[in-house]
Design a protein around this motif. Structure first.
Motif, PDB file in Angstrom:
ATOM      1  N   GLY A 456      -4.461   0.340   7.825  1.00  7.79           N
ATOM      2  CA  GLY A 456      -4.963  -0.395   6.718  1.00  7.79           C
ATOM      3  C   GLY A 456      -5.803  -1.455   6.939  1.00  7.79           C
ATOM      4  N   ILE A 457      -6.631  -1.597   8.162  1.00  8.48           N
ATOM      5  CA  ILE A 457      -7.192  -2.528   8.392  1.00  8.48           C
ATOM      6  C   ILE A 457      -8.664  -2.948   7.481  1.00  8.48           C
ATOM      7  CG2 ILE A 457      -9.043  -3.424  10.123  1.00  8.48           C
ATOM      8  CD1 ILE A 457      -7.041  -2.254  12.299  1.00  8.48           C
ATOM      9  N   HIS A 458      -9.525  -1.657   7.072  1.00  6.37           N
ATOM     10  CA  HIS A 458     -10.323  -1.666   6.277  1.00  6.37           C
ATOM     11  C   HIS A 458     -10.028  -2.278   5.006  1.00  6.37           C
ATOM     12  CE1 HIS A 458     -13.342   1.157   8.661  1.00  6.37           C
ATOM     13  NE2 HIS A 458     -12.712   0.188   9.226  1.00  6.37           N
ATOM     14  N   ALA A 459      -8.836  -1.674   4.460  1.00  5.19           N
ATOM     15  CA  ALA A 459      -8.190  -2.161   3.000  1.00  5.19           C
ATOM     16  C   ALA A 459      -7.732  -3.642   3.272  1.00  5.19           C
ATOM     17  CB  ALA A 459      -7.036  -1.122   2.675  1.00  5.19           C
ATOM     18  N   LEU A 460      -7.318  -4.074   3.955  1.00  4.03           N
ATOM     19  CA  LEU A 460      -6.808  -5.394   4.538  1.00  4.03           C
ATOM     20  C   LEU A 460      -8.433  -6.277   4.331  1.00  4.03           C
ATOM     21  CD1 LEU A 460      -5.282  -7.843   5.201  1.00  4.03           C
ATOM     22  CD2 LEU A 460      -5.562  -7.222   7.564  1.00  4.03           C
ATOM     23  N   PHE A 461      -9.293  -5.820   4.853  1.00  4.64           N
ATOM     24  CA  PHE A 461     -10.652  -6.837   4.987  1.00  4.64           C
ATOM     25  C   PHE A 461     -11.276  -6.858   3.395  1.00  4.64           C
ATOM     26  CE2 PHE A 461      -9.850  -7.540   9.021  1.00  4.64           C
ATOM     27  CZ  PHE A 461     -10.904  -7.285   9.982  1.00  4.64           C
ATOM     28  N   ILE A 462     -11.061  -5.423   2.789  1.00  5.58           N
ATOM     29  CA  ILE A 462     -11.720  -5.613   1.448  1.00  5.58           C
ATOM     30  C   ILE A 462     -11.024  -6.403   0.569  1.00  5.58           C
ATOM     31  CG2 ILE A 462     -12.109  -3.845  -0.473  1.00  5.58           C
ATOM     32  CD1 ILE A 462     -12.734  -1.721   1.446  1.00  5.58           C
ATOM     33  N   GLN A 463      -9.573  -6.306   0.607  1.00  2.00           N
ATOM     34  CA  GLN A 463      -8.878  -7.061  -0.341  1.00  2.00           C
ATOM     35  C   GLN A 463      -9.040  -8.568  -0.128  1.00  2.00           C
ATOM     36  OE1 GLN A 463      -4.768  -6.380  -1.177  1.00  2.00           O
ATOM     37  NE2 GLN A 463      -5.099  -4.250  -1.469  1.00  2.00           N
ATOM     38  N   ARG A 464      -9.065  -8.939   1.307  1.00  2.00           N
ATOM     39  CA  ARG A 464      -9.364 -10.315   1.561  1.00  2.00           C
ATOM     40  C   ARG A 464     -10.795 -10.816   1.153  1.00  2.00           C
ATOM     41  NH1 ARG A 464      -6.349 -13.796   4.924  1.00  2.00           N
ATOM     42  NH2 ARG A 464      -4.711 -12.368   4.509  1.00  2.00           N
ATOM     43  N   ALA A 465     -11.681 -10.052   1.312  1.00  2.26           N
ATOM     44  CA  ALA A 465     -12.808 -10.595   0.771  1.00  2.26           C
ATOM     45  C   ALA A 465     -13.028 -10.600  -0.576  1.00  2.26           C
ATOM     46  CB  ALA A 465     -13.977  -9.383   1.570  1.00  2.26           C
TER      47      ALA A 465
END
Lengths: 690, 168
Positions: A456-465
């Protein structure tokens, strides 16, 4: 639907195959390659233009053996061509002569092997404390080799066009792979491009192994001057890819008259395999977590890498730390019995050190997770009940089945370990960088070398951004990982993504917000951090003063039941309480923790990976490594969220907490001291027979 | 035709196909390399992991264990067919909400197993779902999320069905 490495590859690509040593140890005295049909090529060790040794995270392996063979299946020759059946015939026609040597097969990992790396940590005066001890408790604990069983096996697609090399690889570290391939093929970095495809849950197994396959595919492509696809099937991957190391850990504890620990001496022996690592993060993690979450005034720990004749080892999730915590927690369960305290009480008292130090703050997060785990699992009542049942019966034969037990453990995922460049640092890569680009139409792209690996790293980055930039997540994407396009943020693990990548992303977002007010799109921002800075700020040299505030904590409770006929231990329930800072998104974290808990339950109860230990000319591949849908126990994961503090890495926590809690539960259920994992029916049978 | 090659006729994703191949060729290889259907994945090559599940005459089978000669006149449905054919539109609604897959490698095999279940039982309970998934291995441990998602989807369809019938 993702395209994994097995799903890609140009239609005109040649297939690659590895010819491997059929013997376990010795010297190759003659290697006769048959005449190759047109369109077929081969590579031997002498054809490697650059370095024939690949290194990653402290581990090293030769791409191809020259004359000395150290393990069964060691690569000797590479072939490529259009028809896999013809390639198999070519391999069968190779004429090999060799002088075989007998491998050394000590059953006891403590020696006498040659020693590789040695690490010593000590504080206080252990010898004096032991001489004054009222009682000394000793124990020996063994953890077996583990297989990663990533769903997508190793593979690479290499395309040399005469000037440049393009690699499509299933790897966690595309820039590390590029460096390794450049050294192997003697190419400048600008001539090598690595495109990292999505990978499955790798358990940190797509590092050195992925470099090896990529180097082999690259060599073939450079000789054949055509694209080459080199893919392992499951049998080849199970038999020949490096595994996590076996550990033997000896614990000695000196107790005072009140049963309090006044000194601990720990000896750690790690199976370094036939290509032992020179600077092994797993051993360092083991040494620094050898006495777990507890304080003791006098401590001496010695860790050794043993050079054995077993197959090579490699990175594995939580490797070193998990094994050390297993031994520490299981040893502490013996101390609990001697002190006649239940596990919760003993851990609570020893967590804050000696009684006079109890008012100090250290480890308050550890206490919080311990208390919550005790509450949600009803641990105290069950522990008392199962203890009473155990006391009433004399032997298992007289037991009123089913046999049940409950165990508890406490563990932390160290912030120091998660900041380092994944188990060791390549001196040429000392900076992690992340880039953000705001495009026209308010679209944002994130550029990072972190690979999509089911965490879920990419999803985490997208949500945080999205949150920081006040944008809809659908407007934000992560650039496909291509070393020509993305910066080097370092190798991929969830912990590194959270502790290194996420702060960089947040800095980029804040900078972008400022620049948006005055500049028009496209706007590019970059942020970097030096690993030296992270290490200096993150390292605690004096472990006795480490208050654990930067670590993620887990308290684990496991309840088991023993099948009276098969002696198989069945997990009835697992409760995890996790403190890992301000976790977001919660749903993803719970999914990941639940999934990793299931993998950890599998590691605790299913078959160990068996290499050529005693009778082996042939390795035995095992696939009984992952529980199926019908074997999932009840798993409850609770997240304790602190209102302050950044998010911490947490993916290792189930692997740290579940095995010792599982073993402690089996100990209570059977009345035996089970001192190894995995705990199979055979292990319990051995205890019965003793 | 050479002696070691056979000619096969079968239905693939509701379309008739003809293929010439060695009789021992695995269905998995036929799907992936002759028809470029990459959704059927190779996980273990031993029929243990379920990554290569397809529907053969309505039953979920491991494509890595099916030899070509067994395909004659059979109906094969792969994940691509299940995700695109109108006949499976209703079943697809149960998949749409499943966000439980982590890496996604096992997802196509799991969805084939679920399709086989839902063809005969549109409102399975948790035990039945787990039994249907018993031949699928997930390295990410996502089973609970998948089971929960299918249950929730069934529950929503039941509520929607009740509301419709109340209105009518």
């Amino acid at each position: 639907m993702h395209n994994f490495i097995h799903d890609i590859g140009p239609k005109r690509a040649l297939r690659g195959i590895v010819y491997r040593s059929p013997f376990r140890k010795g010297k190759v005295t003659g290697l006769g390659v048959p005449a190759l049909p047109k369109g077929y090529s081969c590579v031997q060790a002498r054809d490697i233009p650059g370095s024939s040794i690949l290194s990653c995270a402290g581990y090293s392996l030769p791409v191809l053996a020259k004359s000395e063979v150290r393990y069964l299946g060691e690569p000797l020759i590479l072939f490529c061509g259009p028809d896999p059946e013809v390639l198999a015939e070519i391999c069968a026609a190779v004429e090999l002569s060799f002088e075989e040597e007998s491998p050394v097969e000590y059953k006891d990992l403590s020696g006498p092997y040659r020693e590789g790396q040695i690490i010593n940590v000590a504080h206080g005066d252990v010898d004096l404390a032991f001489s004054l001890a009222d009682q000394i408790v000793e124990g020996e604990y063994r953890t077996a080799r583990q297989e990663h069983f990533y769903p997508d096996t190793q593979g690479a697609v290499a395309d040399w066009d005469g000037k440049n090399l393009s690699l499509y690889a299933a790897t966690q570290d595309p820039f590390g792979m590029r460096s390794a391939i450049c050294r192997c093929l003697d190419l400048a970095p600008r001539k090598v491009r690595v495109v990292a495809v999505p990978i499955g849950n790798s358990m940190e197994g797509k590092l050195l192994s992925s470099f090896l396959v990529a180097a082999q595919a690259s060599l073939l492509s450079s000789i054949a001057a055509k694209p080459v696809v080199l893919l392992f099937n499951r049998e080849e991957d199970l038999l020949f890819s490096p595994k996590s190391p076996e550990f033997l850990i000896r614990q000695q504890t000196a107790l005072d008259r009140e049963g309090g620990a006044i000194a601990v001496r720990v000896q750690i022996f790690m199976d370094g395999g036939c290509y032992p690592p020179k600077d092994c993060e797993a051993l360092r993690q083991a040494v620094h977590s050898a006495w777990g979450a507890y304080r003791v005034p006098n401590l001496e720990i010695t860790g050794r890498t043993q050079v054995t004749d077993f197959p090579p080892i490699g990175s594995f999730r939580a490797s070193g730390r998990a094994q050390a915590i297993f031994a520490a927690e299981l040893h502490s369960s013996r101390l609990e019995e001697i002190a006649q305290l239940d596990p919760y009480t003993w851990k609570k008292e020893n967590l804050v050190g000696r009684k006079e130090e109890r008012n100090k703050r250290p480890g308050h997060m550890a206490l919080a997770v311990l208390e919550e785990a005790t509450r949600i699992s009803d641990f105290t009542r069950k522990y008392s009940a199962y203890s009473a049942v155990k006391k009433r019966r004399r032997t298992i034969d007289q037991a009123a089945y089913p046999l049940r037990g409950i165990g508890m453990s406490l563990a932390s995922q160290d912030a120091e370990g998660t900041r380092e460049c994944l188990h060791g640092i390549d001196e040429t890569r000392n900076t992690c960088t992340l880039k953000l680009v705001l495009e026209r139409g308010k679209r944002v792209r994130i550029f990072t070398s972190f690979v999509d690996c089911g965490m879920g790293i990419h999803a985490l980055f997208i949500q945080r951004a999205a949150k920081l930039l006040d944008l809809d997540p659908s407007k934000i994407s992560v650039q496909p990982v291509d070393t020509r396009v993305v910066p080097d943020t370092g190798p991929t693990t969830l912990a590194r993504a959270v502790t290194v990548g996420l702060p960089l992303l947040e800095q980029c977002c804040r900078n972008l917000q400022k620049r948006r007010k005055t500049a028009a799109a496209p706007i590019e921002v970059r942020r970097s951090v030096s690993l030296d800075t992270l290490l200096v700020s993150g390292r605690r040299k004096d472990k006795s003063k480490d208050d654990g505030a930067e670590s993620a904590w887990v308290a684990t409770v496991v309840e088991v039941e023993l099948d009276p006929v098969s002696l198989q231990s069945i997990c009835r329930g697992v409760w995890l309480v996790v403190e890992a800072g301000t976790i977001a998104p919660r749903k993803t974290a719970l999914q990941i923790l639940e999934g990793e808990t299931l993998r950890a339950v599998g590691s605790s109860q299913l078959q160990e990976y068996r290499g050529t230990i005693s009778d082996g000319r042939k390795l035995c591949a095992n696939t009984d490594l992952i529980p199926g849908a019908e074997q999932v126990p009840e798993i409850q994961v609770h997240l304790l969220e602190t209102q302050e503090g950044p998010m911490k890495g947490y993916e290792q926590l189930p692997h740290l907490g579940v095995p010792p809690a599982y073993a402690a539960a089996v100990c209570q259920a059977t009345g035996f001291y089970v001192d190894q994992v995995p705990i199979t029916a055979e292990v319990i049978q051995q205890c019965l027979e003793m | 035709m050479p002696g070691n090659v056979i000619k096969l006729r079968f239905t693939l994703n509701e379309k008739p196909v003809v293929l010439q191949c060695h009789p021992g060729t695995r269905l998995l290889d036929i799907l992936r390399y002759d028809f470029d259907l990459k959704g059927t994945r190779e996980g273990c090559s031993q029929g243990e992991c379920g990554a290569c599940l397809v529907l053969m005459n309505g039953l979920a089978v491991n494509a890595c264990l099916i030899p070509a000669f067994a395909l004659a006149d059979s109906e094969i449905l792969t994940i691509e067919g299940i995700l695109s054919l109108k006949s499976f539109a209703d079943i697809r609604k149960s998949f749409a909400d499943i966000q439980a897959y982590r890496c996604g490698f096992c997802s196509s095999g799991m969805q084939v197993a679920l399709a086989a279940l839902l063809l005969t039982n549109r409102e399975p309970n948790a035990e039945q779902i787990r039994q249907a998934l018993s031949g699928n291995l997930c390295a990410c441990g996502s089973y609970n999320g998948v089971v929960e998602a299918v249950l929730q989807s069934s529950s929503r369809k039941r509520r929607y069905g009740r509301k419709r019938s109340q209105r009518s």
